[in-house]
Write a protein that holds these residues in place. Structure first.
Motif, PDB file in Angstrom:
ATOM      1  N   ILE A 121      53.134  57.842  10.281  1.00  0.00           N
ATOM      2  CA  ILE A 121      53.970  58.256   9.140  1.00  0.00           C
ATOM      3  C   ILE A 121      55.023  59.256   9.621  1.00  0.00           C
ATOM      4  CG2 ILE A 121      53.970  59.572   6.972  1.00  0.00           C
ATOM      5  CD1 ILE A 121      51.287  58.279   6.298  1.00  0.00           C
ATOM      6  N   ALA A 122      54.563  60.205  10.439  1.00  0.00           N
ATOM      7  CA  ALA A 122      55.500  61.232  10.910  1.00  0.00           C
ATOM      8  C   ALA A 122      56.578  60.645  11.819  1.00  0.00           C
ATOM      9  CB  ALA A 122      54.732  62.334  11.644  1.00  0.00           C
ATOM     10  N   LEU A 123      56.197  59.674  12.624  1.00  0.00           N
ATOM     11  CA  LEU A 123      57.159  59.139  13.596  1.00  0.00           C
ATOM     12  C   LEU A 123      57.982  57.980  13.038  1.00  0.00           C
ATOM     13  CD1 LEU A 123      54.853  59.222  16.747  1.00  0.00           C
ATOM     14  CD2 LEU A 123      56.835  60.676  16.335  1.00  0.00           C
ATOM     15  N   LEU A 124      57.299  57.015  12.434  1.00  0.00           N
ATOM     16  CA  LEU A 124      58.025  55.820  11.975  1.00  0.00           C
ATOM     17  C   LEU A 124      58.513  55.967  10.537  1.00  0.00           C
ATOM     18  CD1 LEU A 124      55.826  52.998  13.523  1.00  0.00           C
ATOM     19  CD2 LEU A 124      57.816  54.147  14.474  1.00  0.00           C
ATOM     20  N   GLY A 125      57.731  56.672   9.724  1.00  0.00           N
ATOM     21  CA  GLY A 125      58.133  56.844   8.322  1.00  0.00           C
ATOM     22  C   GLY A 125      59.415  57.641   8.187  1.00  0.00           C
ATOM     23  N   THR A 126      59.748  58.414   9.209  1.00  0.00           N
ATOM     24  CA  THR A 126      60.960  59.239   9.134  1.00  0.00           C
ATOM     25  C   THR A 126      62.202  58.469   9.597  1.00  0.00           C
ATOM     26  OG1 THR A 126      60.285  60.133  11.271  1.00  0.00           O
ATOM     27  CG2 THR A 126      59.857  61.496   9.343  1.00  0.00           C
ATOM     28  N   SER A 127      62.038  57.180   9.839  1.00  0.00           N
ATOM     29  CA  SER A 127      63.201  56.329  10.146  1.00  0.00           C
ATOM     30  C   SER A 127      63.295  55.262   9.073  1.00  0.00           C
ATOM     31  CB  SER A 127      63.019  55.626  11.491  1.00  0.00           C
ATOM     32  OG  SER A 127      63.092  56.549  12.529  1.00  0.00           O
ATOM     33  N   ARG A 128      64.502  54.776   8.856  1.00  0.00           N
ATOM     34  CA  ARG A 128      64.652  53.693   7.897  1.00  0.00           C
ATOM     35  C   ARG A 128      64.180  52.394   8.530  1.00  0.00           C
ATOM     36  NH1 ARG A 128      70.398  53.157   6.618  1.00  0.00           N
ATOM     37  NH2 ARG A 128      70.356  53.070   8.874  1.00  0.00           N
ATOM     38  N   LEU A 129      63.781  51.501   7.674  1.00  0.00           N
ATOM     39  CA  LEU A 129      63.243  50.223   8.148  1.00  0.00           C
ATOM     40  C   LEU A 129      64.225  49.512   9.077  1.00  0.00           C
ATOM     41  CD1 LEU A 129      61.197  47.904   7.990  1.00  0.00           C
ATOM     42  CD2 LEU A 129      62.450  47.091   6.001  1.00  0.00           C
ATOM     43  N   VAL A 130      65.487  49.532   8.689  1.00  0.00           N
ATOM     44  CA  VAL A 130      66.478  48.821   9.492  1.00  0.00           C
ATOM     45  C   VAL A 130      66.600  49.456  10.886  1.00  0.00           C
ATOM     46  CG1 VAL A 130      68.483  50.116   8.632  1.00  0.00           C
ATOM     47  CG2 VAL A 130      68.775  47.778   9.409  1.00  0.00           C
ATOM     48  N   ASP A 131      66.411  50.775  10.958  1.00  0.00           N
ATOM     49  CA  ASP A 131      66.483  51.438  12.260  1.00  0.00           C
ATOM     50  C   ASP A 131      65.256  51.115  13.113  1.00  0.00           C
ATOM     51  OD1 ASP A 131      68.902  52.583  11.592  1.00  0.00           O
ATOM     52  OD2 ASP A 131      67.931  54.285  10.615  1.00  0.00           O
ATOM     53  N   VAL A 132      64.105  51.018  12.445  1.00  0.00           N
ATOM     54  CA  VAL A 132      62.891  50.636  13.181  1.00  0.00           C
ATOM     55  C   VAL A 132      63.060  49.212  13.715  1.00  0.00           C
ATOM     56  CG1 VAL A 132      60.404  50.240  13.013  1.00  0.00           C
ATOM     57  CG2 VAL A 132      61.424  52.194  11.859  1.00  0.00           C
ATOM     58  N   ALA A 133      63.662  48.346  12.869  1.00  0.00           N
ATOM     59  CA  ALA A 133      63.895  46.964  13.303  1.00  0.00           C
ATOM     60  C   ALA A 133      64.812  46.941  14.523  1.00  0.00           C
ATOM     61  CB  ALA A 133      64.513  46.155  12.155  1.00  0.00           C
ATOM     62  N   GLN A 134      65.846  47.774  14.486  1.00  0.00           N
ATOM     63  CA  GLN A 134      66.764  47.855  15.635  1.00  0.00           C
ATOM     64  C   GLN A 134      66.035  48.372  16.862  1.00  0.00           C
ATOM     65  OE1 GLN A 134      69.607  46.816  16.154  1.00  0.00           O
ATOM     66  NE2 GLN A 134      71.063  47.107  14.515  1.00  0.00           N
ATOM     67  N   ALA A 135      65.153  49.355  16.639  1.00  0.00           N
ATOM     68  CA  ALA A 135      64.399  49.922  17.770  1.00  0.00           C
ATOM     69  C   ALA A 135      63.489  48.855  18.379  1.00  0.00           C
ATOM     70  CB  ALA A 135      63.584  51.123  17.285  1.00  0.00           C
ATOM     71  N   LEU A 136      62.887  48.043  17.501  1.00  0.00           N
ATOM     72  CA  LEU A 136      62.020  46.967  18.012  1.00  0.00           C
ATOM     73  C   LEU A 136      62.835  45.992  18.863  1.00  0.00           C
ATOM     74  CD1 LEU A 136      59.900  46.252  14.824  1.00  0.00           C
ATOM     75  CD2 LEU A 136      58.997  46.982  17.025  1.00  0.00           C
TER      76      LEU A 136
ATOM     77  N   PHE B  96      70.579  42.831   0.943  1.00  0.00           N
ATOM     78  CA  PHE B  96      69.302  42.948   1.642  1.00  0.00           C
ATOM     79  C   PHE B  96      69.250  44.145   2.574  1.00  0.00           C
ATOM     80  CE2 PHE B  96      72.033  39.533   3.139  1.00  0.00           C
ATOM     81  CZ  PHE B  96      72.473  40.075   4.330  1.00  0.00           C
ATOM     82  N   CYS B  97      70.329  44.901   2.667  1.00  0.00           N
ATOM     83  CA  CYS B  97      70.326  46.082   3.542  1.00  0.00           C
ATOM     84  C   CYS B  97      69.919  47.312   2.736  1.00  0.00           C
ATOM     85  CB  CYS B  97      71.699  46.279   4.163  1.00  0.00           C
ATOM     86  SG  CYS B  97      72.180  44.929   5.242  1.00  0.00           S
ATOM     87  N   PRO B  98      69.522  48.377   3.420  1.00  0.00           N
ATOM     88  CA  PRO B  98      69.037  49.541   2.677  1.00  0.00           C
ATOM     89  C   PRO B  98      70.114  50.218   1.833  1.00  0.00           C
ATOM     90  CG  PRO B  98      68.568  49.757   5.033  1.00  0.00           C
ATOM     91  CD  PRO B  98      69.410  48.548   4.869  1.00  0.00           C
ATOM     92  N   THR B  99      71.323  50.303   2.348  1.00  0.00           N
ATOM     93  CA  THR B  99      72.357  51.006   1.579  1.00  0.00           C
ATOM     94  C   THR B  99      73.542  50.087   1.310  1.00  0.00           C
ATOM     95  OG1 THR B  99      73.491  51.799   3.552  1.00  0.00           O
ATOM     96  CG2 THR B  99      71.790  53.234   2.652  1.00  0.00           C
ATOM     97  N   VAL B 100      74.329  50.502   0.318  1.00  0.00           N
ATOM     98  CA  VAL B 100      75.525  49.739  -0.063  1.00  0.00           C
ATOM     99  C   VAL B 100      76.452  49.596   1.139  1.00  0.00           C
ATOM    100  CG1 VAL B 100      77.615  49.892  -1.469  1.00  0.00           C
ATOM    101  CG2 VAL B 100      75.392  50.394  -2.493  1.00  0.00           C
ATOM    102  N   LYS B 101      76.623  50.711   1.853  1.00  0.00           N
ATOM    103  CA  LYS B 101      77.537  50.710   3.002  1.00  0.00           C
ATOM    104  C   LYS B 101      77.134  49.640   4.014  1.00  0.00           C
ATOM    105  CE  LYS B 101      77.287  54.267   5.792  1.00  0.00           C
ATOM    106  NZ  LYS B 101      77.388  55.694   6.149  1.00  0.00           N
ATOM    107  N   GLU B 102      75.843  49.588   4.308  1.00  0.00           N
ATOM    108  CA  GLU B 102      75.381  48.621   5.312  1.00  0.00           C
ATOM    109  C   GLU B 102      75.484  47.180   4.808  1.00  0.00           C
ATOM    110  OE1 GLU B 102      71.976  50.763   7.839  1.00  0.00           O
ATOM    111  OE2 GLU B 102      72.165  51.312   5.739  1.00  0.00           O
ATOM    112  N   ASP B 103      75.243  47.025   3.505  1.00  0.00           N
ATOM    113  CA  ASP B 103      75.375  45.680   2.947  1.00  0.00           C
ATOM    114  C   ASP B 103      76.811  45.188   3.061  1.00  0.00           C
ATOM    115  OD1 ASP B 103      73.266  44.097   1.997  1.00  0.00           O
ATOM    116  OD2 ASP B 103      72.800  45.580   0.462  1.00  0.00           O
ATOM    117  N   VAL B 104      77.744  46.075   2.729  1.00  0.00           N
ATOM    118  CA  VAL B 104      79.157  45.676   2.785  1.00  0.00           C
ATOM    119  C   VAL B 104      79.586  45.484   4.248  1.00  0.00           C
ATOM    120  CG1 VAL B 104      81.512  46.315   2.116  1.00  0.00           C
ATOM    121  CG2 VAL B 104      79.613  46.874   0.609  1.00  0.00           C
ATOM    122  N   ALA B 105      78.996  46.275   5.143  1.00  0.00           N
ATOM    123  CA  ALA B 105      79.391  46.202   6.563  1.00  0.00           C
ATOM    124  C   ALA B 105      78.810  44.978   7.265  1.00  0.00           C
ATOM    125  CB  ALA B 105      78.922  47.467   7.285  1.00  0.00           C
TER     126      ALA B 105
END
Lengths: 253, 275
Positions: A121-136, B96-105
């Motif tokens: 939670i402390a490590l992964l929860g503090t990143s957004r899902l899309v960033d974790v996906a990018q990290a993967l 499907f992206c987390p924020t409006v900015k990312e969706d538009v981008a």
């Protein structure tokens, strides 16, 4: 509530760290903790994870809520393991014998699970899902797996909403779940329809992505560069994990 | 066929396994600057037509020309999708992206734009829709109307030559609908709008085609088509209330400058039948 990323925004040091560094640290931590057995070492692990949680400065009520969910599952282990594990008896109630080994195993699992979940939670929860996906992706996890993970989490709430609507619809038609064939069939239909609708939605989302030039690669605006701070943090957490392993080796001889 | 035709479908055949001959030789064209409404009852083929236009479905037979070239190979379809912005019926599918900015981008990044350029496009697109403050908002937490505008922004960020909007007004409250009408009027360009909402079509389109059972049964100026009561009723539609209020409903079937009926097959016969 929609998609739950309640801890992803914040300004703590952990929020600022690169998701790749945090992901590596979380993987090393989880794999190692899963292999440790000594209760003292596991307790130390829990303390370290608690320090991480404090450092992440998360919303306490929401954090407790999430930890409660995890520990409800662990509570089930305490219901069954103490009497179903063979060993030295510490108490007997009728046909049920509580064993020392069963209690220790339950405690061990509790500490292990909490140490892993707290750190994640402390490590992964503090990143957004899309960033974790990018990290993967950066860690060379196959793109398909990353996308499956990303969209599972992204659309799980939509599927839940869909389920809620269908459940309400059957309730409005005087459906009451009973131990009957009709109930089983109704639930089977509901699950089946949920799958079909999920599949349809997946198709539509894919089409929406294709219409916007999607070619299989997930691109985002966030192109971070690993900084010294990120590498240092990952090294620190990995070093901490190694210390725990060393402790384990020393204590078990 | 007009000289400035952006998109032309000629003798297009298409069907689904459960409805093999939905389109049996349909002809359709969109010219530059067209504000075209596509109306028709459920199952008339509006969405299928749009999905063909954007390359999500491939016609079984017929000629598909867009932007001066025949659309045949996968690269043609990629180029087609780059130049046609598509607003889906359900905005939830498009965000499907987390924020409006990312969706538009998402679109500009896929087109290979740099991060700086993408951010500029995002800012400009959101500003053009009056949504400058929405960049960091979480997409799935927006209201229905806001979602629709963000979905529109995701299509506009691709800087398309043609906008296809599939039921853009569905599920919107009157204020959101008015906002959308204003935005579409401001955006201008070439727009093709499929809708069941006749008032919305009247407010946004200059030309309208009526579809029924996979055929284009009428094509003409908006008020002439929408004001043809018998045509509308015969094809499961209704005349917009605003036209009725203005007393501009045509009940006879011999319009000199009205809609042309019978793009397709046997439509004249159908028209005679219902008259």
């Amino acid at each position: 509530m929609a998609l739950a990323e309640p801890f992803s925004t914040g300004n703590s040091l952990l929020h600022r760290l690169d998701p790749r560094a945090k992901l590596v640290a979380a993987i090393v931590w989880s794999v190692t903790l899963a292999a440790l057995n000594d209760l003292r070492v596991l307790l130390l692990g829990v303390i370290c994870a608690a320090v991480l949680l404090v450092a992440a400065r998360l919303n306490l009520p929401r954090l407790l809520q999430r930890l409660l969910v995890v520990n409800i599952f662990i509570a089930f282990l305490w219901l069954f393991l103490p009497w179903s594990t063979g060993g030295e008896a510490v108490a007997t109630w009728g046909p049920i014998t509580i064993t020392r080994e069963g209690l220790l195993l339950s405690l061990q699992l509790t500490l292990r699970c909490n140490a892993i979940v707290w750190a994640c939670i402390a490590l992964l929860g503090t990143s957004r899902l899309v960033d974790v996906a990018q990290a993967l992706r950066a860690l060379r996890v196959p793109q398909k797996l990353v996308l499956i993970l990303f969209f599972c989490v992204r659309y799980i709430q939509s599927i839940h909403d869909e389920y809620g609507r269908m459940a309400a619809a059957i309730k409005l038609r005087a459906f009451k779940p009973r131990t009957t064939f009709h109930t089983y069939r109704t639930y089977a239909n509901l699950v089946g329809l949920l799958l079909v609708r999920g599949h349809d939605r997946a198709d539509r989302v894919h089409e929406a992505m294709v219409c916007r030039g999607f070619d299989g690669r997930l691109r985002t605006l966030d192109h971070r560069r690993l900084q010294k701070r990120d590498i240092a943090a990952a090294a620190l957490l990995t070093g901490l994990t190694i210390i725990l392993v060393v402790f384990e080796c020393l204590t078990t001889g | 066929m007009p000289d400035n035709g952006l998109i032309q479908l000629e003798d297009i055949h298409f069907g689904y396994p459960q409805r093999r001959h939905l389109f049996a030789g349909i002809n359709f064209h969109v010219s530059g600057g067209d504000l075209l409404g596509v109306v028709g009852a459920n199952g008339s083929g509006k969405t299928t037509l749009f999905r063909i236009l954007v390359g999500l479905l491939r016609p079984h037979r017929g000629m598909f020309n867009a932007f001066g070239r025949a659309i045949q190979s996968p690269p043609d379809y990629d180029e087609l999708r780059r130049r046609i912005g598509f607003l889906f019926q359900d905005s939830e599918d498009q965000l499907f992206c987390p924020t409006v900015k990312e969706d538009v981008a998402f679109g500009p990044l896929n087109l290979g734009k740099s991060k700086t350029e993408t951010l500029r496009i995002v800012e400009e697109t959101l500003a053009s829709l009056g949504m400058s403050g929405f960049a960091d908002r979480i997409s799935y937490e927006l209201s229905g109307g806001e979602k629709r505008l963000v979905a529109l922004a995701t299509a506009l960020a691709m800087q398309p030559d043609v906008l296809l909007l599939d039921e853009p007004a569905s599920g919107l409250d009157p204020r959101s609908k008015r906002d959308l009408v204003e935005q579409l009027a401001r955006i201008g360009g070439t727009q093709v709008i499929a809708s069941h909402d006749m008032e919305f079509v009247r407010a946004t389109c200059r030309r309208v085609i009526v579809m029924d059972a996979g055929k284009i049964v009428a094509d003409g100026p908006t008020d002439a088509v929408l004001g043809d009561e018998s045509l509308m009723l015969h094809h499961g539609l209704e005349v917009p209330h605003s036209l009725a209020a203005e007393g501009r409903i045509a009940t006879d079937h011999h319009h000199g400058s009205g809609p042309s009926h019978g793009h397709g097959h046997g439509t004249s016969h159908e028209r005679q039948e219902h008259t």
